[in-house]
Scaffold this motif. Structure first.
Motif, PDB file in Angstrom:
ATOM      1  N   ASN A  81      -0.644  34.269 -20.873  1.00 40.75           N
ATOM      2  CA  ASN A  81       0.370  35.163 -21.425  1.00 40.75           C
ATOM      3  C   ASN A  81       1.612  34.375 -21.828  1.00 40.75           C
ATOM      4  N   LYS A  82       1.956  33.360 -21.030  1.00 39.83           N
ATOM      5  CA  LYS A  82       3.100  32.518 -21.410  1.00 39.83           C
ATOM      6  C   LYS A  82       2.741  31.635 -22.594  1.00 39.83           C
ATOM      7  N   LEU A  83       1.580  31.012 -22.552  1.00 36.65           N
ATOM      8  CA  LEU A  83       1.156  30.140 -23.654  1.00 36.65           C
ATOM      9  C   LEU A  83       1.139  30.892 -24.978  1.00 36.65           C
ATOM     10  N   GLY A  84       0.542  32.083 -24.989  1.00 35.34           N
ATOM     11  CA  GLY A  84       0.412  32.825 -26.231  1.00 35.34           C
ATOM     12  C   GLY A  84       1.717  33.370 -26.772  1.00 35.34           C
ATOM     13  N   SER A  85       2.611  33.760 -25.861  1.00 34.31           N
ATOM     14  CA  SER A  85       3.842  34.421 -26.306  1.00 34.31           C
ATOM     15  C   SER A  85       5.025  33.485 -26.462  1.00 34.31           C
ATOM     16  N   LEU A  86       4.964  32.298 -25.872  1.00 37.42           N
ATOM     17  CA  LEU A  86       6.120  31.407 -25.930  1.00 37.42           C
ATOM     18  C   LEU A  86       6.520  31.026 -27.362  1.00 37.42           C
ATOM     19  N   PRO A  87       5.567  30.831 -28.299  1.00 38.12           N
ATOM     20  CA  PRO A  87       6.000  30.563 -29.676  1.00 38.12           C
ATOM     21  C   PRO A  87       6.902  31.666 -30.241  1.00 38.12           C
ATOM     22  N   VAL A  88       6.609  32.912 -29.896  1.00 31.34           N
ATOM     23  CA  VAL A  88       7.453  34.021 -30.357  1.00 31.34           C
ATOM     24  C   VAL A  88       8.829  33.928 -29.719  1.00 31.34           C
ATOM     25  N   ILE A  89       8.867  33.625 -28.415  1.00 29.53           N
ATOM     26  CA  ILE A  89      10.149  33.506 -27.718  1.00 29.53           C
ATOM     27  C   ILE A  89      10.964  32.337 -28.265  1.00 29.53           C
ATOM     28  N   LEU A  90      10.296  31.226 -28.555  1.00 26.62           N
ATOM     29  CA  LEU A  90      10.998  30.032 -29.025  1.00 26.62           C
ATOM     30  C   LEU A  90      11.474  30.144 -30.468  1.00 26.62           C
ATOM     31  N   SER A  91      10.636  30.733 -31.325  1.00 24.35           N
ATOM     32  CA  SER A  91      10.916  30.643 -32.765  1.00 24.35           C
ATOM     33  C   SER A  91      10.883  31.966 -33.520  1.00 24.35           C
ATOM     34  N   GLY A  92      10.455  33.036 -32.869  1.00 27.25           N
ATOM     35  CA  GLY A  92      10.301  34.296 -33.575  1.00 27.25           C
ATOM     36  C   GLY A  92      11.628  34.984 -33.872  1.00 27.25           C
ATOM     37  N   SER A  93      11.603  35.878 -34.863  1.00 27.76           N
ATOM     38  CA  SER A  93      12.789  36.682 -35.174  1.00 27.76           C
ATOM     39  C   SER A  93      13.050  37.666 -34.048  1.00 27.76           C
ATOM     40  N   GLU A  94      14.236  38.208 -34.024  1.00 29.65           N
ATOM     41  CA  GLU A  94      14.582  39.185 -32.995  1.00 29.65           C
ATOM     42  C   GLU A  94      13.677  40.410 -33.076  1.00 29.65           C
ATOM     43  N   ASP A  95      13.369  40.846 -34.277  1.00 27.85           N
ATOM     44  CA  ASP A  95      12.482  42.005 -34.445  1.00 27.85           C
ATOM     45  C   ASP A  95      11.088  41.700 -33.902  1.00 27.85           C
ATOM     46  N   LEU A  96      10.610  40.478 -34.152  1.00 25.67           N
ATOM     47  CA  LEU A  96       9.279  40.097 -33.684  1.00 25.67           C
ATOM     48  C   LEU A  96       9.251  40.039 -32.154  1.00 25.67           C
ATOM     49  N   LYS A  97      10.310  39.518 -31.564  1.00 21.51           N
ATOM     50  CA  LYS A  97      10.384  39.459 -30.106  1.00 21.51           C
ATOM     51  C   LYS A  97      10.344  40.854 -29.500  1.00 21.51           C
ATOM     52  N   LYS A  98      11.116  41.759 -30.066  1.00 22.91           N
ATOM     53  CA  LYS A  98      11.135  43.129 -29.537  1.00 22.91           C
ATOM     54  C   LYS A  98       9.774  43.801 -29.696  1.00 22.91           C
ATOM     55  N   LYS A  99       9.138  43.557 -30.827  1.00 21.23           N
ATOM     56  CA  LYS A  99       7.868  44.222 -31.114  1.00 21.23           C
ATOM     57  C   LYS A  99       6.762  43.795 -30.166  1.00 21.23           C
ATOM     58  N   TYR A 100       6.753  42.513 -29.773  1.00 25.95           N
ATOM     59  CA  TYR A 100       5.625  42.009 -28.982  1.00 25.95           C
ATOM     60  C   TYR A 100       5.951  41.667 -27.529  1.00 25.95           C
ATOM     61  N   MET A 101       7.183  41.301 -27.240  1.00 24.86           N
ATOM     62  CA  MET A 101       7.507  40.983 -25.849  1.00 24.86           C
ATOM     63  C   MET A 101       7.589  42.230 -24.981  1.00 24.86           C
ATOM     64  N   MET A 102       8.033  43.328 -25.549  1.00 20.00           N
ATOM     65  CA  MET A 102       8.174  44.543 -24.748  1.00 20.00           C
ATOM     66  C   MET A 102       6.826  45.096 -24.271  1.00 20.00           C
ATOM     67  N   PRO A 103       5.805  45.224 -25.133  1.00 24.62           N
ATOM     68  CA  PRO A 103       4.503  45.662 -24.607  1.00 24.62           C
ATOM     69  C   PRO A 103       3.864  44.647 -23.676  1.00 24.62           C
ATOM     70  N   ASN A 136     -10.457  37.477 -44.007  1.00 20.12           N
ATOM     71  CA  ASN A 136      -9.537  38.208 -44.880  1.00 20.12           C
ATOM     72  C   ASN A 136      -8.631  39.143 -44.080  1.00 20.12           C
ATOM     73  N   VAL A 137      -8.038  38.597 -43.039  1.00 23.29           N
ATOM     74  CA  VAL A 137      -7.130  39.378 -42.196  1.00 23.29           C
ATOM     75  C   VAL A 137      -5.769  39.458 -42.896  1.00 23.29           C
ATOM     76  N   ARG A 138      -5.396  40.653 -43.271  1.00 23.66           N
ATOM     77  CA  ARG A 138      -4.171  40.867 -44.041  1.00 23.66           C
ATOM     78  C   ARG A 138      -3.068  41.383 -43.108  1.00 23.66           C
ATOM     79  N   ILE A 139      -2.035  40.588 -42.942  1.00 25.14           N
ATOM     80  CA  ILE A 139      -0.960  40.976 -42.029  1.00 25.14           C
ATOM     81  C   ILE A 139       0.390  40.928 -42.748  1.00 25.14           C
ATOM     82  N   PRO A 140       1.354  41.734 -42.310  1.00 26.90           N
ATOM     83  CA  PRO A 140       2.686  41.708 -42.935  1.00 26.90           C
ATOM     84  C   PRO A 140       3.338  40.341 -42.797  1.00 26.90           C
ATOM     85  N   ALA A 141       4.078  39.948 -43.815  1.00 34.34           N
ATOM     86  CA  ALA A 141       4.722  38.635 -43.820  1.00 34.34           C
ATOM     87  C   ALA A 141       5.723  38.482 -42.683  1.00 34.34           C
ATOM     88  N   ASP A 142       6.260  39.595 -42.192  1.00 32.69           N
ATOM     89  CA  ASP A 142       7.248  39.496 -41.117  1.00 32.69           C
ATOM     90  C   ASP A 142       6.614  39.179 -39.758  1.00 32.69           C
TER      91      ASP A 142
END
Length: 370
Positions: A80-102, A205-211
């Protein structure tokens, strides 16, 4: 107090299932439920996102104590730390809120997708691609050796966005299990950590939002390497925990086992083995805790200490668990006793997040100053 609480939970809720989890090669659902209920599944998540906000040393202690009874279960907080740490280190604030909270709530686990069939130690040679299409990216490729794949809801995926730029042309993204085009291979049939599924992750062909890009385009590889500086310390902690479990069991056994009319613990040869095991274990623990402190502070020499802690602790764990099997004699070689499982589990700590040969290369390139 933290160690006592985690040890009590691990012994009561996780240890009773460890042998069967290994025997059946099934995900340790009981461990996940217990860790989530105690808020110990992802203690590293900052309080601002609903997490415990535990520092790197506290996170290490959690992983160590869980690994002491079940290495497979310790991969829940570790990955859980390995997978999420990139978001904590470099992700936008919106991205952190979207994924760290769940993640903090226990609504989903996080996995890390770096390795590929032809890109292991040479991660820059990855072939997974992410192509911009308006406000989206389309990902295609295969990731291999992904821990907890299929069980995790969220995945940090590294992909090439500009092949001409080598490492500076790699970007990081958050991919969700539910995204169309995401699928998983069959679980690998492994020597150890059988309760933690390891699968390929297929991106068709996994299509994901640019954000959902983590940081700016082209910064993914730098984020991935920075992440490993921190998370190699958690592998060291896992190794320390496995070794402690093996030493504890062997110590108890030699006090009970009698030969030639007395406990074998009374024989000097046995005492020397136990002394060496304990000495190596404590050296590994102190190096791991020192590296954890450097991780928390963000010290400039973390790269060396993270690699050295992982390398030293995992080598020590392999030696200590092998000696534990030796101390139990023929019994140690059977599945009726836990030390053979611990020996098998210890081996992976010398391999993942970079083999110990790679760790030595990393150390040599980042020798600390006088």
């Amino acid at each position: 107090m933290l160690r006592d609480a985690i040890r009590s939970l691990a012994e009561a809720k996780i240890a009773p299932h460890a042998a069967l989890v290994d025997e059946e090669a099934r995900f340790p659902r009981e461990a996940l439920d217990a860790l989530v209920a105690a808020d110990l599944h992802a203690v590293h998540v900052p309080e601002s996102y609903g997490g415990s906000g535990a520092d790197a040393l506290a996170t290490v202690i959690v992983i160590e104590e869980v690994a002491r009874v079940c290495a497979s279960s310790s991969l829940i907080p570790a990955v859980n730390k390995l997978g999420s740490l990139p978001v904590i280190l470099s992700g936008s604030e919106d991205l952190k809120k979207k994924y760290m909270m769940p993640l903090a709530k226990g609504d989903g686990m996080f996995s890390y997708c770096l390795s590929e069939p032809d890109a292991g130690s040479d991660a820059v040679g990855m072939k997974t691609k992410a192509v911009r299409d308006g406000d989206f990216y389309v990902l295609n490729g295969v990731k291999r050796w992904i821990t907890n794949a299929g069980e995790s809801q969220y995945y940090t995926v590294l992909a090439v966005t500009d092949p001409s730029k080598r490492s500076k042309g790699i970007s990081a993204f958050v991919v969700e299990k539910s995204d169309e085009g995401v699928s998983f291979g069959a679980p690998e049939r492994k020597l150890g950590i059988k309760g933690s599924p390891t699968r390929e992750v297929y991106l068709d062909n996994v299509r994901i939002p640019a954000d959902r890009m983590i940081g700016a385009e082209g910064t993914g590889f730098a984020t991935a390497m920075k992440t490993l500086d921190h998370t190699r310390v958690t592998i060291a902690a896992q190794a320390v925990g496995i070794a402690q479990g093996a030493l504890d069991y062997a110590k108890g056994y030699v006090q009970e086992r009698k030969q030639f009319g007395k406990p074998i613990a009374d024989f000097q040869g046995i005492q020397f083995m136990l002394a060496d095991m304990a000495m190596k274990l404590e050296a590994a623990r102190q190096l791991t805790y020192s590296a954890a402190a450097k991780s928390e502070r963000g010290d400039s020499d973390l790269t060396f200490f993270g690699a050295s802690a992982k390398c030293f602790a995992s080598d020590a764990a392999m030696e200590i668990t092998t000696d534990a099997v030796q101390l139990l004699g023929g019994y140690g070689y059977t599945r009726d006793y836990p030390v053979e499982r611990m020996m098998r589990d210890a081996k992976i700590t010398q391999l993942y997040e970079g083999t110990n040969q790679v760790q030595r290369i990393v150390m040599a390139r980042n020798l600390p100053g006088a």
